[in-house]
Write an enzyme that holds these catalytic residues in place. Structure first.
Site, PDB file in Angstrom:
ATOM      1  N   SER A 199       1.479   0.445   1.906  1.00  0.00           N
ATOM      2  CA  SER A 199       0.978  -0.835   2.386  1.00  0.00           C
ATOM      3  C   SER A 199       0.799  -1.771   1.201  1.00  0.00           C
ATOM      4  O   SER A 199       1.132  -1.438   0.069  1.00  0.00           O
ATOM      5  CB  SER A 199      -0.369  -0.675   3.090  1.00  0.00           C
ATOM      6  OG  SER A 199      -1.310  -0.102   2.200  1.00  0.00           O
ATOM      7  N   THR A 228       6.718  -4.338   3.673  1.00  0.00           N
ATOM      8  CA  THR A 228       5.669  -3.358   3.932  1.00  0.00           C
ATOM      9  C   THR A 228       4.738  -3.990   4.969  1.00  0.00           C
ATOM     10  O   THR A 228       5.151  -4.877   5.703  1.00  0.00           O
ATOM     11  CB  THR A 228       4.947  -2.926   2.631  1.00  0.00           C
ATOM     12  OG1 THR A 228       4.051  -1.849   2.911  1.00  0.00           O
ATOM     13  CG2 THR A 228       4.226  -4.058   1.945  1.00  0.00           C
ATOM     14  N   TYR A 229       3.493  -3.563   5.012  1.00  0.00           N
ATOM     15  CA  TYR A 229       2.530  -4.162   5.940  1.00  0.00           C
ATOM     16  C   TYR A 229       1.234  -4.439   5.200  1.00  0.00           C
ATOM     17  O   TYR A 229       0.926  -3.806   4.186  1.00  0.00           O
ATOM     18  CB  TYR A 229       2.300  -3.270   7.159  1.00  0.00           C
ATOM     19  CG  TYR A 229       1.783  -1.891   6.839  1.00  0.00           C
ATOM     20  CD1 TYR A 229       0.419  -1.612   6.869  1.00  0.00           C
ATOM     21  CD2 TYR A 229       2.655  -0.867   6.500  1.00  0.00           C
ATOM     22  CE1 TYR A 229      -0.056  -0.345   6.565  1.00  0.00           C
ATOM     23  CE2 TYR A 229       2.190   0.399   6.194  1.00  0.00           C
ATOM     24  CZ  TYR A 229       0.839   0.658   6.234  1.00  0.00           C
ATOM     25  OH  TYR A 229       0.367   1.914   5.922  1.00  0.00           O
ATOM     26  N   GLY A 243       1.726   3.263  -2.108  1.00  0.00           N
ATOM     27  CA  GLY A 243       2.829   4.125  -1.712  1.00  0.00           C
ATOM     28  C   GLY A 243       4.087   3.752  -2.476  1.00  0.00           C
ATOM     29  O   GLY A 243       4.032   3.384  -3.648  1.00  0.00           O
ATOM     30  N   SER A 244       5.228   3.824  -1.812  1.00  0.00           N
ATOM     31  CA  SER A 244       6.498   3.557  -2.500  1.00  0.00           C
ATOM     32  C   SER A 244       6.582   2.126  -3.030  1.00  0.00           C
ATOM     33  O   SER A 244       7.289   1.871  -4.009  1.00  0.00           O
ATOM     34  CB  SER A 244       7.678   3.855  -1.577  1.00  0.00           C
ATOM     35  OG  SER A 244       7.644   3.025  -0.441  1.00  0.00           O
ATOM     36  N   ALA A 245       5.852   1.190  -2.427  1.00  0.00           N
ATOM     37  CA  ALA A 245       5.848  -0.194  -2.919  1.00  0.00           C
ATOM     38  C   ALA A 245       5.313  -0.280  -4.346  1.00  0.00           C
ATOM     39  O   ALA A 245       5.659  -1.205  -5.082  1.00  0.00           O
ATOM     40  CB  ALA A 245       5.024  -1.086  -1.993  1.00  0.00           C
TER      41      ALA A 245
END
Length: 128
Positions: free
Chosen positions: A25, A57-58, A73-75
């Site tokens: 996120s 993403t969100y 996360g991956s972001a």
């Protein structure tokens, strides 16, 4: 007909956290979320000004008044602390809403991720 329009933009925010092992996120200071008309779990696009990365993403709530922009996360792999980013969201808007004067919410940020201004349009680009 509906058009896919820019709905919200937070312009030139600095990344304050990169949390690789947090659930994915982007945590955004609640003051910034509200100013840009963004809500929790809304899809956002993030454009990294420093390295050209673009990803989706969100949004989740970050601590109000903190200036937080946390890529999770991956972001977290897409930016480094201090990188400047543009956060945007889009919406489907019908012709009647557009004719009635529908406008996006554009929020401009200072060096501390505090709001320095608002606009409801992107200025016409001109030659310099």
């Amino acid at each position: 007909m509906q058009r896919h329009m820019l709905k919200s933009k937070i312009h030139r925010a600095a990344v304050t956290h990169c949390e690789l092992h947090y659930e994915g996120s982007c945590a955004i200071d609640e003051d910034l979320l509200e100013a840009a008309n963004l809500i929790e779990n809304e899809r956002i696009d993030i454009w990294n000004i420093n390295n050209g990365e673009r990803f989706s993403t969100y949004a989740i709530k970050g601590e109000r008044g903190s200036g937080m922009i946390s890529l999770n996360g991956s972001a977290a792999r897409r930016a480094q602390l201090g990188d400047l980013v543009i956060i945007a969201a889009f919406a489907m808007v019908d012709e009647a809403e557009l004719q009635a004067g529908w406008k996006p919410k554009l929020v401009f940020i200072d060096e501390g991720n505090k709001i320095k201004g608002h606009r409801d349009h992107v200025p016409t680009q001109t030659w310099t």
